[in-house]
Design a protein around this motif. Structure first.
Motif, PDB file in Angstrom:
ATOM      1  N   ALA A  18      -7.379  -8.424 -10.541  1.00 16.65           N
ATOM      2  CA  ALA A  18      -7.869  -9.015  -9.292  1.00 16.65           C
ATOM      3  C   ALA A  18      -6.705  -9.306  -8.347  1.00 16.65           C
ATOM      4  CB  ALA A  18      -8.650 -10.296  -9.583  1.00 16.65           C
ATOM      5  N   ALA A  19      -5.635  -9.878  -8.874  1.00 20.58           N
ATOM      6  CA  ALA A  19      -4.464 -10.192  -8.045  1.00 20.58           C
ATOM      7  C   ALA A  19      -3.849  -8.916  -7.483  1.00 20.58           C
ATOM      8  CB  ALA A  19      -3.432 -10.976  -8.860  1.00 20.58           C
ATOM      9  N   GLU A  20      -3.795  -7.866  -8.272  1.00 19.49           N
ATOM     10  CA  GLU A  20      -3.258  -6.586  -7.812  1.00 19.49           C
ATOM     11  C   GLU A  20      -4.118  -6.017  -6.685  1.00 19.49           C
ATOM     12  OE1 GLU A  20      -1.047  -3.278  -7.155  1.00 19.49           O
ATOM     13  OE2 GLU A  20      -0.471  -4.992  -8.380  1.00 19.49           O
ATOM     14  N   ALA A  21      -5.432  -6.090  -6.825  1.00 12.96           N
ATOM     15  CA  ALA A  21      -6.336  -5.593  -5.769  1.00 12.96           C
ATOM     16  C   ALA A  21      -6.137  -6.384  -4.481  1.00 12.96           C
ATOM     17  CB  ALA A  21      -7.785  -5.675  -6.239  1.00 12.96           C
ATOM     18  N   MET A  22      -5.976  -7.703  -4.609  1.00 15.08           N
ATOM     19  CA  MET A  22      -5.763  -8.546  -3.433  1.00 15.08           C
ATOM     20  C   MET A  22      -4.431  -8.214  -2.761  1.00 15.08           C
ATOM     21  SD  MET A  22      -7.057 -12.265  -4.674  1.00 15.08           S
ATOM     22  CE  MET A  22      -8.715 -12.561  -5.225  1.00 15.08           C
ATOM     23  N   CYS A  23      -3.388  -8.072  -3.553  1.00 11.32           N
ATOM     24  CA  CYS A  23      -2.070  -7.741  -2.989  1.00 11.32           C
ATOM     25  C   CYS A  23      -2.101  -6.370  -2.319  1.00 11.32           C
ATOM     26  CB  CYS A  23      -0.999  -7.758  -4.081  1.00 11.32           C
ATOM     27  SG  CYS A  23      -0.574  -9.411  -4.647  1.00 11.32           S
ATOM     28  N   HIS A  24      -2.689  -5.413  -2.972  1.00 10.84           N
ATOM     29  CA  HIS A  24      -2.753  -4.043  -2.441  1.00 10.84           C
ATOM     30  C   HIS A  24      -3.570  -3.993  -1.152  1.00 10.84           C
ATOM     31  CE1 HIS A  24      -4.119   0.178  -2.184  1.00 10.84           C
ATOM     32  NE2 HIS A  24      -2.884   0.421  -2.582  1.00 10.84           N
ATOM     33  N   GLY A  25      -4.677  -4.747  -1.098  1.00 11.79           N
ATOM     34  CA  GLY A  25      -5.551  -4.722   0.073  1.00 11.79           C
ATOM     35  C   GLY A  25      -5.187  -5.711   1.159  1.00 11.79           C
ATOM     36  N   GLY A  26      -4.344  -6.679   0.831  1.00 10.34           N
ATOM     37  CA  GLY A  26      -3.930  -7.675   1.813  1.00 10.34           C
ATOM     38  C   GLY A  26      -5.014  -8.686   2.144  1.00 10.34           C
ATOM     39  N   PHE A  27      -5.808  -9.055   1.162  1.00 10.35           N
ATOM     40  CA  PHE A  27      -6.844 -10.061   1.382  1.00 10.35           C
ATOM     41  C   PHE A  27      -6.806 -11.111   0.289  1.00 10.35           C
ATOM     42  CE2 PHE A  27      -8.602  -5.977  -0.070  1.00 10.35           C
ATOM     43  CZ  PHE A  27      -8.944  -6.293  -1.369  1.00 10.35           C
ATOM     44  N   ARG A  28      -7.564 -12.197   0.489  1.00  8.94           N
ATOM     45  CA  ARG A  28      -7.484 -13.358  -0.406  1.00  8.94           C
ATOM     46  C   ARG A  28      -8.757 -13.642  -1.187  1.00  8.94           C
ATOM     47  NH1 ARG A  28      -5.765 -17.845   3.657  1.00  8.94           N
ATOM     48  NH2 ARG A  28      -7.408 -16.790   4.790  1.00  8.94           N
ATOM     49  N   HIS A  29      -9.800 -12.834  -0.989  1.00  4.46           N
ATOM     50  CA  HIS A  29     -11.079 -13.057  -1.680  1.00  4.46           C
ATOM     51  C   HIS A  29     -11.638 -11.737  -2.181  1.00  4.46           C
ATOM     52  CE1 HIS A  29     -10.732 -16.364   1.243  1.00  4.46           C
ATOM     53  NE2 HIS A  29     -11.325 -17.081   0.312  1.00  4.46           N
ATOM     54  N   LEU A  30     -12.265 -11.782  -3.337  1.00  3.11           N
ATOM     55  CA  LEU A  30     -12.994 -10.635  -3.871  1.00  3.11           C
ATOM     56  C   LEU A  30     -14.409 -11.090  -4.220  1.00  3.11           C
ATOM     57  CD1 LEU A  30     -10.424  -9.182  -6.436  1.00  3.11           C
ATOM     58  CD2 LEU A  30     -11.215  -8.048  -4.361  1.00  3.11           C
ATOM     59  N   ILE A  31     -15.386 -10.321  -3.764  1.00  2.01           N
ATOM     60  CA  ILE A  31     -16.760 -10.570  -4.188  1.00  2.01           C
ATOM     61  C   ILE A  31     -16.901  -9.960  -5.574  1.00  2.01           C
ATOM     62  CG2 ILE A  31     -19.206 -10.125  -3.731  1.00  2.01           C
ATOM     63  CD1 ILE A  31     -18.437  -9.818  -0.753  1.00  2.01           C
ATOM     64  N   VAL A  32     -17.478 -10.733  -6.489  1.00  7.09           N
ATOM     65  CA  VAL A  32     -17.657 -10.261  -7.867  1.00  7.09           C
ATOM     66  C   VAL A  32     -19.082  -9.729  -7.993  1.00  7.09           C
ATOM     67  CG1 VAL A  32     -17.513 -10.864 -10.301  1.00  7.09           C
ATOM     68  CG2 VAL A  32     -16.012 -12.016  -8.642  1.00  7.09           C
ATOM     69  N   MET A  33     -19.180  -8.460  -8.357  1.00  3.69           N
ATOM     70  CA  MET A  33     -20.472  -7.796  -8.458  1.00  3.69           C
ATOM     71  C   MET A  33     -20.783  -7.471  -9.913  1.00  3.69           C
ATOM     72  SD  MET A  33     -21.602  -7.392  -5.287  1.00  3.69           S
ATOM     73  CE  MET A  33     -22.625  -5.956  -5.058  1.00  3.69           C
ATOM     74  N   ASP A  34     -22.049  -7.638 -10.270  1.00  2.25           N
ATOM     75  CA  ASP A  34     -22.544  -7.261 -11.585  1.00  2.25           C
ATOM     76  C   ASP A  34     -23.930  -6.678 -11.374  1.00  2.25           C
ATOM     77  OD1 ASP A  34     -22.536  -6.940 -14.319  1.00  2.25           O
ATOM     78  OD2 ASP A  34     -23.137  -8.995 -14.752  1.00  2.25           O
ATOM     79  N   ASP A  35     -24.134  -5.455 -11.794  1.00  4.87           N
ATOM     80  CA  ASP A  35     -25.426  -4.781 -11.597  1.00  4.87           C
ATOM     81  C   ASP A  35     -25.820  -4.721 -10.121  1.00  4.87           C
ATOM     82  OD1 ASP A  35     -26.510  -3.529 -13.731  1.00  4.87           O
ATOM     83  OD2 ASP A  35     -27.855  -5.161 -14.301  1.00  4.87           O
ATOM     84  N   LYS A  36     -24.866  -4.422  -9.271  1.00 10.44           N
ATOM     85  CA  LYS A  36     -25.068  -4.274  -7.826  1.00 10.44           C
ATOM     86  C   LYS A  36     -25.511  -5.565  -7.131  1.00 10.44           C
ATOM     87  CE  LYS A  36     -26.081   0.603  -8.252  1.00 10.44           C
ATOM     88  NZ  LYS A  36     -26.963   1.696  -7.969  1.00 10.44           N
ATOM     89  N   GLU A  37     -25.298  -6.690  -7.777  1.00  5.47           N
ATOM     90  CA  GLU A  37     -25.629  -7.998  -7.199  1.00  5.47           C
ATOM     91  C   GLU A  37     -24.376  -8.861  -7.172  1.00  5.47           C
ATOM     92  OE1 GLU A  37     -28.597  -9.138  -6.006  1.00  5.47           O
ATOM     93  OE2 GLU A  37     -29.398  -7.130  -6.354  1.00  5.47           O
ATOM     94  N   PRO A  38     -24.163  -9.601  -6.065  1.00  2.57           N
ATOM     95  CA  PRO A  38     -23.019 -10.531  -6.054  1.00  2.57           C
ATOM     96  C   PRO A  38     -23.294 -11.704  -6.990  1.00  2.57           C
ATOM     97  CG  PRO A  38     -24.266 -10.656  -3.983  1.00  2.57           C
ATOM     98  CD  PRO A  38     -24.887  -9.579  -4.798  1.00  2.57           C
ATOM     99  N   VAL A  39     -22.391 -11.920  -7.933  1.00  4.17           N
ATOM    100  CA  VAL A  39     -22.553 -13.000  -8.911  1.00  4.17           C
ATOM    101  C   VAL A  39     -21.483 -14.078  -8.766  1.00  4.17           C
ATOM    102  CG1 VAL A  39     -23.772 -11.590 -10.606  1.00  4.17           C
ATOM    103  CG2 VAL A  39     -21.268 -11.720 -10.685  1.00  4.17           C
ATOM    104  N   GLY A  40     -20.523 -13.836  -7.882  1.00  8.48           N
ATOM    105  CA  GLY A  40     -19.469 -14.820  -7.694  1.00  8.48           C
ATOM    106  C   GLY A  40     -18.474 -14.338  -6.673  1.00  8.48           C
TER     107      GLY A  40
END
Length: 135
Positions: free
Chosen positions: A88-110
């Motif tokens: 998650a930290a790597e994705a944030m650093c690479h994309g330059g953002f501070r939040h990730l939506i957590v998806m499970d079964d195509k639904e946001p769960v967190g």
């Protein structure tokens, strides 16, 4: 540690027609830095962050007239609950953002933020520093 262990499961969701002021009020009341924007017309999931609102206001746009849908990031990188915090930290650093939506079964769960990751890492990092620095 995994994203599911760090993420907030109570997620602020808004629609694209919310004004930026409405979104800002909801975000402030819940003490969160991002809202998930659900657009039933496009079946899309996007994110509106405090930075998006700040940019809009800073360029002179009226937060009572501007809608969340206009300022929502729809090119979103989603995390899975089983990701590690390092992933998650790597994705944030690479994309330059501070939040990730957590998806499970195509639904946001967190949502997981940089703050959530730091909160999880801090105790183990302090313990590691103490052990390393011990005589």
């Amino acid at each position: 540690m995994l994203v599911r262990d760090a993420m907030s499961t109570v997620v602020l969701t808004i629609g694209p027609a919310h004004t930026l002021r409405q979104a800002a009020r909801l975000m402030a009341a819940r003490r969160v830095g991002a809202a998930v924007v659900l657009d039933s017309d496009t079946c899309g999931v996007g994110i509106l962050t405090e930075r998006d609102i700040l940019t809009s206001v800073g360029t002179g746009e009226d937060p009572d007239l501007e809608c969340a849908g206009t300022h929502t990031t729809t090119d979103v990188v989603f995390a899975a609950p089983a990701w590690t915090l390092d992933e998650a930290a790597e994705a944030m650093c690479h994309g330059g953002f501070r939040h990730l939506i957590v998806m499970d079964d195509k639904e946001p769960v967190g949502i997981v933020s940089v703050r959530d990751i730091i909160r999880c890492w801090a105790p183990s990092r302090r313990q590691h520093s103490t052990l390393v620095g011990s005589p």
